[in-house]
Design an enzyme around this catalytic site. Structure first.
Site, PDB file in Angstrom:
ATOM      1  N   HIS A  72     -11.270 -61.086 -38.530  1.00 34.69           N
ATOM      2  CA  HIS A  72     -11.793 -62.448 -38.345  1.00 34.69           C
ATOM      3  C   HIS A  72     -13.187 -62.523 -38.934  1.00 34.69           C
ATOM      4  O   HIS A  72     -13.828 -61.505 -39.216  1.00 34.69           O
ATOM      5  CB  HIS A  72     -11.812 -62.849 -36.864  1.00 34.69           C
ATOM      6  CG  HIS A  72     -12.678 -61.961 -36.011  1.00 34.69           C
ATOM      7  ND1 HIS A  72     -14.054 -61.955 -36.075  1.00 34.69           N
ATOM      8  CD2 HIS A  72     -12.357 -61.032 -35.069  1.00 34.69           C
ATOM      9  CE1 HIS A  72     -14.552 -61.078 -35.220  1.00 34.69           C
ATOM     10  NE2 HIS A  72     -13.537 -60.501 -34.598  1.00 34.69           N
ATOM     11  N   ASP A 106      -0.204 -49.879 -22.861  1.00 30.53           N
ATOM     12  CA  ASP A 106      -0.546 -48.467 -22.699  1.00 30.53           C
ATOM     13  C   ASP A 106      -1.381 -48.257 -21.431  1.00 30.53           C
ATOM     14  O   ASP A 106      -2.481 -48.827 -21.308  1.00 30.53           O
ATOM     15  CB  ASP A 106      -1.326 -47.984 -23.926  1.00 30.53           C
ATOM     16  CG  ASP A 106      -1.419 -46.482 -23.993  1.00 30.53           C
ATOM     17  OD1 ASP A 106      -2.201 -45.908 -23.210  1.00 30.53           O
ATOM     18  OD2 ASP A 106      -0.711 -45.884 -24.819  1.00 30.53           O
ATOM     19  N   SER A 145     -11.561 -55.596 -32.522  1.00 33.81           N
ATOM     20  CA  SER A 145     -11.057 -56.461 -33.594  1.00 33.81           C
ATOM     21  C   SER A 145     -10.956 -55.669 -34.892  1.00 33.81           C
ATOM     22  O   SER A 145     -11.893 -54.992 -35.294  1.00 33.81           O
ATOM     23  CB  SER A 145     -11.993 -57.655 -33.804  1.00 33.81           C
ATOM     24  OG  SER A 145     -12.021 -58.470 -32.663  1.00 33.81           O
TER      25      SER A 145
END
Length: 436
Positions: free
Chosen positions: A251, A377, A392
């Site tokens: 992003h 997880d 990210s």
């Protein structure tokens, strides 16, 4: 009477058309995609549930372009094979072709633009990186009213129309890259009006401002808070061996105060070590806290900061210790719901693999939200609570293919977030190549 007959015939034909359009076989034909992408060597089944008496009357074939008799024979990049359930389109070589579905060989029913793309392999990331980004010009992030000699509050730049989020590119024709550059120009021109060249979204304007003496700081000012760049911790998505290009974050990097993207003047990525993790909770995003290591294995130049992440070149080769060889790229049409993994760092510089679930796939969605993800997880949930800031760019792996990267987290549910497809990342990389 004739009018009534014509009306009845029209209603009858319209009814037949409606029945035909809404029949399962007709709907299947109408619902075939207008565009299809296949990787060379990949095939796609086209099932046609139509009556047996119509099967021989409907043909799917590759449209051949109009060519001169003197031209070389046309070799289609795709092949169409007929089978018991319909047809199969096979990608033979890179290229584009139109595939048509026709009735009786000449009545067109549907046309598909098929693109065959070459297979591609990259080194998956997961590496923790430090991002140092300097913007083109300096960004206005706030106003700093000053006290004049008579005790009145004033803010010259704001009064002349300067807005938060504006980027000051130059003053009196001189490029401005830092707060100190701006201060020096003001000191030199303290008795005169100065001209600010400003980028405001897509427009560039000139704003005249007269500096005033600030009794509190004992110097001339125009009443602005500015910033010339950002630093932070993120995750590398992939590295391409052929040209040493990288993609990271998934992003755009935005200014924390103005919430606007930063135009890159210069920037670097370096190795980073995660020192501690602040777990995410509903309503409070978590965060990786790390330190930069400029002598580490990662060092590269940032070329562009886009809606799909940051892109650039590294100074040296990169490796992922979890994967000995470069990994095949998986494109949006190959992504499916179900189990997958992400690679990221939650301690030091060690890349680890964690289980996630791809809950939904939105092939046509833009803005880095093509996949809905859920962290499953137990180890990652125990340490981070889910997706946190700094994660990210973490690559997503499914069926031994790298299919995209983590981009967003849900504020009220840190176990869930979004991911971006490799298609978007590779497209941005191609744009960078053309611009450089």
């Amino acid at each position: 009477m004739n009018l009534n007959i014509r009306t009845c015939i029209g209603v009858f034909l319209a009814a037949i058309l409606l029945v035909t359009c809404f029949s399962p076989g007709a709907r299947m034909v109408l619902d075939l995609p207008e565009h299809k992408t296949l990787v060379v060597g990949e095939s796609s089944a086209i099932k046609l549930s139509i009556p047996d008496q119509l099967k021989d009357k409907i043909q799917m074939q590759v449209a051949k372009p109009s060519r001169s008799v003197f031209a070389t024979p046309y070799e289609s990049p795709v092949l169409v094979n007929r089978n018991s359930s319909g047809y199969e389109i096979v990608a033979l070589k890179p290229g584009k072709a139109d595939v048509n579905l026709k009735l009786l060989g000449y009545i067109p029913l549907k046309s598909m633009a098929v693109e065959a793309i070459p297979p591609r392999r990259v080194v998956p990331g997961g590496h923790s990186i430090g991002v140092l980004l300097q913007s083109k010009g300096i960004m206005v992030v706030g106003f700093a009213p000053m006290i004049s000699s008579d005790g009145a509050k004033m803010c010259p730049a704001r009064d002349e129309g300067v807005e938060i989020g504006d980027v000051i590119l130059s003053v009196n024709g001189r490029s401005i890259n830092s707060e100190n550059d701006l201060a020096r120009v003001i000191d030199v021109n303290k008795d005169n009006s100065i001209s600010l060249k400003i980028k405001r979204r897509e427009d560039v304007i000139n704003v005249p401002v007269k500096p005033y003496y600030c009794a509190e700081t004992n110097r001339y000012r125009i009443g602005l808070y500015v910033r010339d760049g950002v630093v932070g911790v993120g995750t590398l998505t992939f590295w391409e061996p052929a040209n040493k290009q990288f993609a990271a974050l998934g992003h755009i990097i935005i200014d924390a105060d103005t919430r606007q993207g930063i135009d890159v003047m210069q920037g670097r990525i370096v190795s980073a070590s995660v020192q501690t993790v602040k777990p995410g909770k509903p309503g409070r995003p978590g965060e990786k806290i790390g330190i930069f290591n400029t002598d580490g294995a990662i060092n590269g130049e940032i070329i562009s900061n886009t809606s799909c992440g940051i892109f650039g070149h590294t100074d040296s080769d990169l490796k992922n210790p979890l994967y000995e060889y470069a990994m095949e790229v998986g494109y949006a049409h190959q992504v499916k719901t179900g189990s997958a993994k992400i690679c990221t760092v939650i301690n030091g510089e060690d890349i680890e693999s964690f289980d996630i679930l791809i809950e939904k796939v939105y092939p046509g969605r833009q803005g880095g939200k093509g996949m809905l993800l859920k962290v499953t997880d137990p180890g990652l949930l125990n340490t981070t609570g889910g997706i946190i800031q700094g994660m990210s760019g973490s690559p997503i792996i499914q069926d031994n293919r790298i299919i995209g990267a983590v981009t967003h987290v849900f504020l009220n549910d840190p176990q869930r977030g979004y991911g971006i497809f490799m298609d978007s990342l590779l497209s941005e990389m191609e744009v960078m190549d053309k611009a450089s």
